[in-house]
Scaffold this active site. Structure first.
Site, PDB file in Angstrom:
ATOM      1  CB  THR A  40      -0.908   0.002   1.257  1.00  0.00           C
ATOM      2  OG1 THR A  40      -1.699  -1.178   1.225  1.00  0.00           O
ATOM      3  CG2 THR A  40      -1.794   1.221   1.308  1.00  0.00           C
ATOM      4  CG  HIS A  43      -0.594   0.506  -4.411  1.00  0.00           C
ATOM      5  ND1 HIS A  43      -0.614   0.191  -5.744  1.00  0.00           N
ATOM      6  CD2 HIS A  43      -0.791  -0.666  -3.755  1.00  0.00           C
ATOM      7  CE1 HIS A  43      -0.833  -1.108  -5.892  1.00  0.00           C
ATOM      8  NE2 HIS A  43      -0.922  -1.659  -4.694  1.00  0.00           N
ATOM      9  CG  HIS A  63      -0.441   0.392   7.229  1.00  0.00           C
ATOM     10  ND1 HIS A  63      -0.199   0.882   5.959  1.00  0.00           N
ATOM     11  CD2 HIS A  63      -0.487  -0.942   7.093  1.00  0.00           C
ATOM     12  CE1 HIS A  63      -0.120  -0.116   5.107  1.00  0.00           C
ATOM     13  NE2 HIS A  63      -0.282  -1.257   5.772  1.00  0.00           N
ATOM     14  CB  CYS A  93     -17.753   3.922  13.764  1.00  0.00           C
ATOM     15  SG  CYS A  93     -19.030   2.656  13.936  1.00  0.00           S
ATOM     16  CB  CYS A  99     -18.558  -1.408  16.058  1.00  0.00           C
ATOM     17  SG  CYS A  99     -17.336  -0.914  14.841  1.00  0.00           S
ATOM     18  CB  CYS A 107     -16.419  -1.037  11.435  1.00  0.00           C
ATOM     19  SG  CYS A 107     -16.962   0.692  11.546  1.00  0.00           S
ATOM     20  N   GLY A 263      -6.106 -10.992  -2.012  1.00  0.00           N
ATOM     21  CA  GLY A 263      -5.525 -10.204  -3.104  1.00  0.00           C
ATOM     22  C   GLY A 263      -6.550  -9.237  -3.672  1.00  0.00           C
ATOM     23  CB  ILE A 264      -6.716  -5.660  -3.737  1.00  0.00           C
ATOM     24  CG1 ILE A 264      -6.853  -5.880  -2.222  1.00  0.00           C
ATOM     25  CG2 ILE A 264      -7.661  -4.583  -4.226  1.00  0.00           C
ATOM     26  CD1 ILE A 264      -6.435  -4.686  -1.385  1.00  0.00           C
ATOM     27  CB  ILE A 286      -9.652 -11.927   3.802  1.00  0.00           C
ATOM     28  CG1 ILE A 286     -10.064 -13.393   3.719  1.00  0.00           C
ATOM     29  CG2 ILE A 286      -8.954 -11.597   5.133  1.00  0.00           C
ATOM     30  CD1 ILE A 286     -10.857 -13.895   4.890  1.00  0.00           C
ATOM     31  CE1 TYR A 287      -9.383  -3.216   3.782  1.00  0.00           C
ATOM     32  CE2 TYR A 287     -11.210  -2.729   5.261  1.00  0.00           C
ATOM     33  CZ  TYR A 287     -10.118  -2.305   4.521  1.00  0.00           C
ATOM     34  OH  TYR A 287      -9.758  -0.977   4.546  1.00  0.00           O
TER      35      TYR A 287
HETATM   36  P1  NAD Z   1       2.723  -8.473  -3.473  1.00  0.00           P
HETATM   37  O1  NAD Z   1       2.285  -7.609  -4.594  1.00  0.00           O
HETATM   38  O2  NAD Z   1       4.061  -8.265  -2.869  1.00  0.00           O
HETATM   39  O3  NAD Z   1       2.621 -10.019  -3.911  1.00  0.00           O
HETATM   40  C1  NAD Z   1       1.802 -10.474  -4.939  1.00  0.00           C
HETATM   41  C2  NAD Z   1       2.556 -11.573  -5.661  1.00  0.00           C
HETATM   42  O4  NAD Z   1       1.704 -12.138  -6.651  1.00  0.00           O
HETATM   43  C3  NAD Z   1       3.824 -11.072  -6.363  1.00  0.00           C
HETATM   44  O5  NAD Z   1       4.967 -11.770  -5.896  1.00  0.00           O
HETATM   45  C4  NAD Z   1       3.526 -11.342  -7.838  1.00  0.00           C
HETATM   46  O6  NAD Z   1       4.688 -11.692  -8.577  1.00  0.00           O
HETATM   47  C5  NAD Z   1       2.536 -12.514  -7.721  1.00  0.00           C
HETATM   48  N1  NAD Z   1       1.788 -12.786  -8.949  1.00  0.00           N
HETATM   49  C6  NAD Z   1       1.547 -11.979 -10.008  1.00  0.00           C
HETATM   50  N2  NAD Z   1       0.912 -12.652 -10.978  1.00  0.00           N
HETATM   51  C7  NAD Z   1       0.729 -13.916 -10.545  1.00  0.00           C
HETATM   52  C8  NAD Z   1       0.123 -15.075 -11.103  1.00  0.00           C
HETATM   53  N3  NAD Z   1      -0.452 -15.071 -12.311  1.00  0.00           N
HETATM   54  N4  NAD Z   1       0.122 -16.212 -10.366  1.00  0.00           N
HETATM   55  C9  NAD Z   1       0.678 -16.246  -9.136  1.00  0.00           C
HETATM   56  N5  NAD Z   1       1.272 -15.152  -8.556  1.00  0.00           N
HETATM   57  C10 NAD Z   1       1.286 -14.008  -9.248  1.00  0.00           C
HETATM   58  O7  NAD Z   1       1.584  -8.336  -2.373  1.00  0.00           O
HETATM   59  P2  NAD Z   1       1.522  -8.683  -0.794  1.00  0.00           P
HETATM   60  O8  NAD Z   1       1.968  -7.495  -0.026  1.00  0.00           O
HETATM   61  O9  NAD Z   1       2.117 -10.001  -0.500  1.00  0.00           O
HETATM   62  O10 NAD Z   1      -0.073  -8.750  -0.686  1.00  0.00           O
HETATM   63  C11 NAD Z   1      -0.772  -9.780  -1.358  1.00  0.00           C
HETATM   64  C12 NAD Z   1      -2.081  -9.262  -1.931  1.00  0.00           C
HETATM   65  O11 NAD Z   1      -2.976  -8.928  -0.868  1.00  0.00           O
HETATM   66  C13 NAD Z   1      -1.988  -7.995  -2.782  1.00  0.00           C
HETATM   67  O12 NAD Z   1      -2.943  -8.079  -3.834  1.00  0.00           O
HETATM   68  C14 NAD Z   1      -2.395  -6.895  -1.807  1.00  0.00           C
HETATM   69  O13 NAD Z   1      -2.920  -5.760  -2.472  1.00  0.00           O
HETATM   70  C15 NAD Z   1      -3.464  -7.602  -1.020  1.00  0.00           C
HETATM   71  N6  NAD Z   1      -3.704  -7.102   0.332  1.00  0.00           N
HETATM   72  C16 NAD Z   1      -4.996  -7.162   0.761  1.00  0.00           C
HETATM   73  C17 NAD Z   1      -5.309  -6.792   2.045  1.00  0.00           C
HETATM   74  C18 NAD Z   1      -6.706  -6.900   2.514  1.00  0.00           C
HETATM   75  O14 NAD Z   1      -6.996  -6.471   3.637  1.00  0.00           O
HETATM   76  N7  NAD Z   1      -7.589  -7.498   1.715  1.00  0.00           N
HETATM   77  C19 NAD Z   1      -4.294  -6.345   2.920  1.00  0.00           C
HETATM   78  C20 NAD Z   1      -2.973  -6.316   2.455  1.00  0.00           C
HETATM   79  C21 NAD Z   1      -2.699  -6.709   1.167  1.00  0.00           C
HETATM   80 ZN    ZN Z   2     -18.404   0.435  13.263  1.00  0.00          ZN
END
Ligand code: NAD
Ligand code: ZN
EC number: 1.1.1.103
Length: 341
Positions: A40, A43, A63, A93, A99, A107, A263-264, A286-287
């Protein structure tokens, strides 16, 4: 105090002198010792489309952190100066139905530190006492600084029972690698991790993956055959945000398989819904982390011997943050720690 600030609406971050935060009666002031750089933060550093529509400037970013309490508000009785703590980065909140029912991770009015309110890449951070997690003094301080993403891995990995199950993890980023370690600890049989980056696949092996797959040169279906699996993976942990990884996962699950999706994806993605329907798959989004069940599980798993420290691959002084972001951008890193002492 010194802080890493998103000062301008363009790529980059700037180390600046900003006012030290003040605390209210329910707050805790923490002197930050170490921080982890998250995807993040990258980004926000890059100032991509998500960051520019989400983050108001100026903003102190970051964070993932550990530090020691230096001051508490007059209503705070459970925390004391000198104690080692991290912060849950989602400030909720406290008053909505979820909450009040104790489901604070659900929340709908959540603010993120370092995104919507001042963050942790600073000498000090102020947080409501309800967001502070007390660490056991025995915890490794670098590991303590990454409880936030470790919590993402734990929340996702423990969404479904894993004992004896075959687990597919798509994405060997830091969170996918930590999830592999957690899945092994929780008793999974096969823990297969995919990526397209060989450096990261090697890291997944260090964290306990039983088999890694570079999906550019090998198919998950072939690997299943080699492992003697007949009916597909029982549990899938999607940790790449990549649409083709998710589609691959759907095709390699057993009937009744369960998927936890962290993954997002950066945009809408089409999937084969017939597979979801006829194979009766469960997909759970999952968040963040569960407050505070995930934090509790992290703590006790570490006390029980789980070792996620190999996911930390780089350490820099906070003043050298640029090197930290550069190594994150290279793709050849696990977690990168900045030291603020
Ligand atoms: P990261 O970007 O470091 O890791 C993602 C990995 O996926 C990379 O190593 C990349 O090479 C790999 N990848 C790309 N294409 C692929 C494919 N076709 N097959 C398999 N792997 C592939 O991210 P991270 O910090 O380890 O976080 C993982 C994911 O979780 C990210 O999408 C991030 O945005 C998300 N995330 C979500 C939350 C949430 O609360 N939902 C919180 C933190 C992170
Ligand atoms: Zn709340």
């Amino acid at each position: 105090m010194k802080a890493l600030v998103k000062r301008h609406a363009k790529p980059g971050l700037w180390m600046e002198d900003v006012p030290r935060p003040t605390i209210g009666i329910n707050d805790v002031l923490i002197k930050v010792e170490r921080t982890g750089i998250c995807g993040t933060d990258v980004h926000i550093y890059n100032w991509d489309a998500w960051a520019s529509k989400t983050v108001p400037v100026p903003m102190v970013v970051g964070h993932e952190f550990v530090g020691r309490i230096v001051e508490v508000g007059s209503n705070v009785t459970d925390f004391h100066p000198g104690e080692l703590v991290s912060g849950e980065g989602h400030v909720v909140c406290g008053r909505c139905r979820n909450c009040l029912a104790g489901r604070r991770h659900l929340c709908a009015d959540t603010a993120g530190i370092g995104v919507n309110r001042p963050g942790a890449f600073a000498e000090y951070i102020a947080l409501p006492m309800t967001n502070v997690w007390h660490h056991d003094e025995s915890v490794d301080h670098d590991v303590a600084s990454i409880f936030d993403p470790f919590g993402n891995a734990v929340h996702t990995a423990l969404s479904f029972p894993l004992l004896g199950e075959d687990v597919l993890i798509t994405g060997a980023g830091p969170i996918g690698c930590m999830a592999a370690a957690v899945a092994r600890y929780a008793g999974a049989r096969a823990v297969v991790v995919t990526d397209v980056n060989p450096w990261r696949l090697k890291l997944a092996t260090k964290l306990g993956a039983t088999r890694v797959v570079d999906v550019r040169s090998e198919s998950i279906a072939d690997v299943q055959k080699q492992l003697g699996m007949k009916e597909g993976f029982d549990v899938g942990l999607e940790m790449s945000g990549n649409p083709s990884a998710f589609r691959d996962m759907l095709q390699n699950m057993c009937h009744g398989g369960k998927i936890a999706m962290l993954g997002i994806p950066s945009e809408d993605m089409a999937i084969d819904w017939n597979t979801v329907v006829f194979n009766m798959l469960t997909i759970k989004g999952i968040y963040g982390r569960e407050m505070y069940e995930t934090w509790y599980k992290m703590t006790v798993m570490l006390q029980g011997g789980l070792d996620i420290s190999p996911v930390i691959t780089h350490r820099f002084a906070a003043d050298d943050f640029q090197q930290g972001f550069d190594v994150m951008l290279s793709g050849e890193s696990g977690k990168v720690i900045l030291n603020w002492n």
